[in-house]
Scaffold this motif. Structure first.
Motif, PDB file in Angstrom:
ATOM      1  N   GLY A  82       0.792  -1.233   0.000  1.00  0.00           N
ATOM      2  CA  GLY A  82       0.000   0.000   0.000  1.00  0.00           C
ATOM      3  C   GLY A  82       0.816   1.270   0.000  1.00  0.00           C
ATOM      4  N   GLY A  83       1.983   1.245  -0.638  1.00  0.00           N
ATOM      5  CA  GLY A  83       2.821   2.437  -0.663  1.00  0.00           C
ATOM      6  C   GLY A  83       2.278   3.526  -1.568  1.00  0.00           C
ATOM      7  N   GLY A  84       2.773   4.725  -1.367  1.00  0.00           N
ATOM      8  CA  GLY A  84       2.331   5.863  -2.161  1.00  0.00           C
ATOM      9  C   GLY A  84       3.249   6.128  -3.337  1.00  0.00           C
ATOM     10  N   LEU A  85       3.300   7.385  -3.778  1.00  0.00           N
ATOM     11  CA  LEU A  85       4.151   7.761  -4.891  1.00  0.00           C
ATOM     12  C   LEU A  85       5.617   7.694  -4.502  1.00  0.00           C
ATOM     13  CD1 LEU A  85       2.482  10.947  -6.478  1.00  0.00           C
ATOM     14  CD2 LEU A  85       2.347   8.581  -7.265  1.00  0.00           C
ATOM     15  N   SER A  86       6.434   7.152  -5.381  1.00  0.00           N
ATOM     16  CA  SER A  86       7.879   7.226  -5.218  1.00  0.00           C
ATOM     17  C   SER A  86       8.345   8.619  -5.632  1.00  0.00           C
ATOM     18  CB  SER A  86       8.547   6.168  -6.099  1.00  0.00           C
ATOM     19  OG  SER A  86       8.308   6.466  -7.471  1.00  0.00           O
ATOM     20  N   SER A  87       9.631   8.896  -5.426  1.00  0.00           N
ATOM     21  CA  SER A  87      10.189  10.161  -5.910  1.00  0.00           C
ATOM     22  C   SER A  87      10.024  10.257  -7.420  1.00  0.00           C
ATOM     23  CB  SER A  87      11.667  10.263  -5.531  1.00  0.00           C
ATOM     24  OG  SER A  87      11.817  10.292  -4.125  1.00  0.00           O
ATOM     25  N   PHE A  88      10.247   9.124  -8.113  1.00  0.00           N
ATOM     26  CA  PHE A  88      10.045   9.100  -9.553  1.00  0.00           C
ATOM     27  C   PHE A  88       8.582   9.342  -9.897  1.00  0.00           C
ATOM     28  CE2 PHE A  88       9.130   6.461 -13.419  1.00  0.00           C
ATOM     29  CZ  PHE A  88       9.762   7.281 -14.337  1.00  0.00           C
ATOM     30  N   GLY A  89       7.678   8.776  -9.090  1.00  0.00           N
ATOM     31  CA  GLY A  89       6.251   8.972  -9.319  1.00  0.00           C
ATOM     32  C   GLY A  89       5.849  10.431  -9.241  1.00  0.00           C
ATOM     33  N   LYS A  90       6.417  11.155  -8.293  1.00  0.00           N
ATOM     34  CA  LYS A  90       6.117  12.591  -8.187  1.00  0.00           C
ATOM     35  C   LYS A  90       6.646  13.343  -9.412  1.00  0.00           C
ATOM     36  CE  LYS A  90       5.936  12.479  -3.161  1.00  0.00           C
ATOM     37  NZ  LYS A  90       6.555  12.886  -1.882  1.00  0.00           N
ATOM     38  N   GLU A  91       7.796  12.907  -9.909  1.00  0.00           N
ATOM     39  CA  GLU A  91       8.349  13.510 -11.127  1.00  0.00           C
ATOM     40  C   GLU A  91       7.426  13.247 -12.319  1.00  0.00           C
ATOM     41  OE1 GLU A  91      12.502  13.369 -13.758  1.00  0.00           O
ATOM     42  OE2 GLU A  91      12.272  12.102 -11.988  1.00  0.00           O
ATOM     43  N   VAL A  92       6.856  12.036 -12.376  1.00  0.00           N
ATOM     44  CA  VAL A  92       5.921  11.685 -13.447  1.00  0.00           C
ATOM     45  C   VAL A  92       4.695  12.595 -13.402  1.00  0.00           C
ATOM     46  CG1 VAL A  92       4.263   9.903 -14.171  1.00  0.00           C
ATOM     47  CG2 VAL A  92       6.663   9.298 -13.776  1.00  0.00           C
ATOM     48  N   VAL A  93       4.116  12.770 -12.221  1.00  0.00           N
ATOM     49  CA  VAL A  93       2.923  13.617 -12.105  1.00  0.00           C
ATOM     50  C   VAL A  93       3.250  15.059 -12.480  1.00  0.00           C
ATOM     51  CG1 VAL A  93       1.166  14.509 -10.532  1.00  0.00           C
ATOM     52  CG2 VAL A  93       1.864  12.113 -10.381  1.00  0.00           C
ATOM     53  N   GLN A  94       4.401  15.539 -12.063  1.00  0.00           N
ATOM     54  CA  GLN A  94       4.803  16.898 -12.432  1.00  0.00           C
ATOM     55  C   GLN A  94       4.980  17.047 -13.941  1.00  0.00           C
ATOM     56  OE1 GLN A  94       8.212  17.121  -9.891  1.00  0.00           O
ATOM     57  NE2 GLN A  94       7.030  17.788  -8.093  1.00  0.00           N
ATOM     58  N   GLU A  95       5.417  15.961 -14.599  1.00  0.00           N
ATOM     59  CA  GLU A  95       5.512  15.974 -16.063  1.00  0.00           C
ATOM     60  C   GLU A  95       4.124  16.092 -16.693  1.00  0.00           C
ATOM     61  OE1 GLU A  95       7.639  16.289 -19.474  1.00  0.00           O
ATOM     62  OE2 GLU A  95       8.522  16.083 -17.471  1.00  0.00           O
ATOM     63  N   HIS A  96       3.134  15.411 -16.101  1.00  0.00           N
ATOM     64  CA  HIS A  96       1.753  15.540 -16.580  1.00  0.00           C
ATOM     65  C   HIS A  96       1.285  16.982 -16.446  1.00  0.00           C
ATOM     66  CE1 HIS A  96       1.067  11.083 -15.199  1.00  0.00           C
ATOM     67  NE2 HIS A  96       1.898  11.176 -16.215  1.00  0.00           N
ATOM     68  N   ASN A  97       1.592  17.593 -15.317  1.00  0.00           N
ATOM     69  CA  ASN A  97       1.190  18.987 -15.103  1.00  0.00           C
ATOM     70  C   ASN A  97       1.775  19.898 -16.183  1.00  0.00           C
ATOM     71  OD1 ASN A  97      -0.064  18.089 -12.758  1.00  0.00           O
ATOM     72  ND2 ASN A  97       1.535  18.835 -11.391  1.00  0.00           N
ATOM     73  N   LYS A  98       3.050  19.703 -16.475  1.00  0.00           N
ATOM     74  CA  LYS A  98       3.716  20.540 -17.493  1.00  0.00           C
ATOM     75  C   LYS A  98       3.115  20.309 -18.874  1.00  0.00           C
ATOM     76  CE  LYS A  98       7.990  19.269 -16.550  1.00  0.00           C
ATOM     77  NZ  LYS A  98       9.463  19.180 -16.697  1.00  0.00           N
TER      78      LYS A  98
END
Length: 314
Positions: free
Chosen positions: A146-162
């Motif tokens: 049940g883990g959350g976003l990894s550091s890479f996962g946060k980078e992925v979401v920020q890429e979606h935002n951009k």
């Protein structure tokens, strides 16, 4: 009425079976002829990489599904047009249908932002972070950890935002969901229902539904029988129950439909294929005004598409 369907697995089925003809194959829940006959305006086509594909082959498999999208779905379908943005959709002619490419799970990108950027350049305009299990981005809802976003996962979401594209939380772990709420500018749940109505792990808790509403996100009610009813079989009445419930939490302007057609083996009674949308529309009109039904079917998802020109014209 115009229909925006936020999730289907047509590409996966066509990848599994190269003999399938998108025009009218009886093996598909969604076909070109059904889209034309049933008021489709935007149909989402997901890239889903099955678990049995080896990690080193997953990006190539995603590219193969992109090729299916353009060569076997778009090219032979004169009225079907690839769309990426709200502007593209609003520019469609009256009889044209938008085909919207999505990614279901980031397994295909491994740990590479470049692979994600490549898929976005090829037309992917909504990205689900996981299927049910873990990848380098986050844990899925079926992962015991049940883990959350990894550091890479946060980078992925920020890429979606951009890139001004949706981040899709369907299939994501609960911790991952809340991490996305902190990072994503454009969150949606493309095919998830209400857990208060049907107690399935893939459905959303009340606080998750409210968070998506507060974040100006969207929820696509899905037609998977197991997500609609605790009985294991479902009808259109069960679809309406989930719609009623999400509206009761303040979601009238944040709810639509994400059928999951061609990603399911069992179907809901009355919704055995895309043609069933006609029956659903008639049922919805017994409960809601025409304006509300038009929002649920189409306008809500359109209103929540990220927009390069602010505000977009309607």
């Amino acid at each position: 009425m115009k229909i925006f369907d936020a999730h289907s697995d047509v590409l996966y089925k066509m990848w599994m079976d190269p003999t399938i003809d998108f025009a009218d194959s009886p093996k598909l829940h969604i076909t070109y002829n059904q889209l034309k006959a049933t008021g489709s305006k935007v149909q989402c086509f997901a890239i889903y990489i099955p678990e049995e594909v080896r990690p080193e082959s997953r990006f190539e498999t995603a590219l193969e599904m992109v090729e299916i999208f353009y060569k076997r779905v778009i090219a032979p379908s004169p009225l079907l047009k690839a769309v990426r943005t709200k502007e593209d959709i609003l520019a469609l002619k009256e009889n044209e249908i938008g085909a919207f490419l999505t990614l279901e799970g980031c397994d295909a990108i491994d740990q590479s932002i470049v692979k994600l950027q490549t898929l976005i350049r090829l037309g992917v305009s909504s990205v689900g972070l996981t299927w049910n299990y873990a990848n380098f981005v986050a844990d899925g809802i079926g992962e015991p950890r049940g883990g959350g976003l990894s550091s890479f996962g946060k980078e992925v979401v920020q890429e979606h935002n951009k890139a001004l594209i949706w981040t899709d939380v369907s299939h994501l772990s609960i911790k991952g969901f809340w991490d996305v709420m902190e990072v994503a500018d454009y969150p949606i749940a493309s095919h998830s229902n209400a857990i208060a109505v049907c107690n399935h792990r893939r459905n959303l808790q009340d606080d998750q539904i409210r968070a998506l509403i507060q974040k100006n996100g969207m929820i696509g009610i899905t037609f998977v029988p197991q997500f609609l009813s605790n009985q294991g079989h479902a009808s259109i009445d069960d679809v309406v129950k989930h719609l009623d419930y999400i509206c009761s939490l303040g979601g009238e302007n944040h709810v639509g439909f994400g059928s999951d057609f061609d990603g399911i083996t069992e179907t809901t009674f009355g919704l055995e294929s895309f043609i069933g949308y006609d029956v659903l529309v008639n049922n919805l009109l017994k409960h809601y005004t025409e304006t509300q039904v038009e929002k649920f079917l189409y306008h809500n998802f359109i209103e929540h598409l990220p927009c390069e020109i602010n505000p977009c014209s309607n």
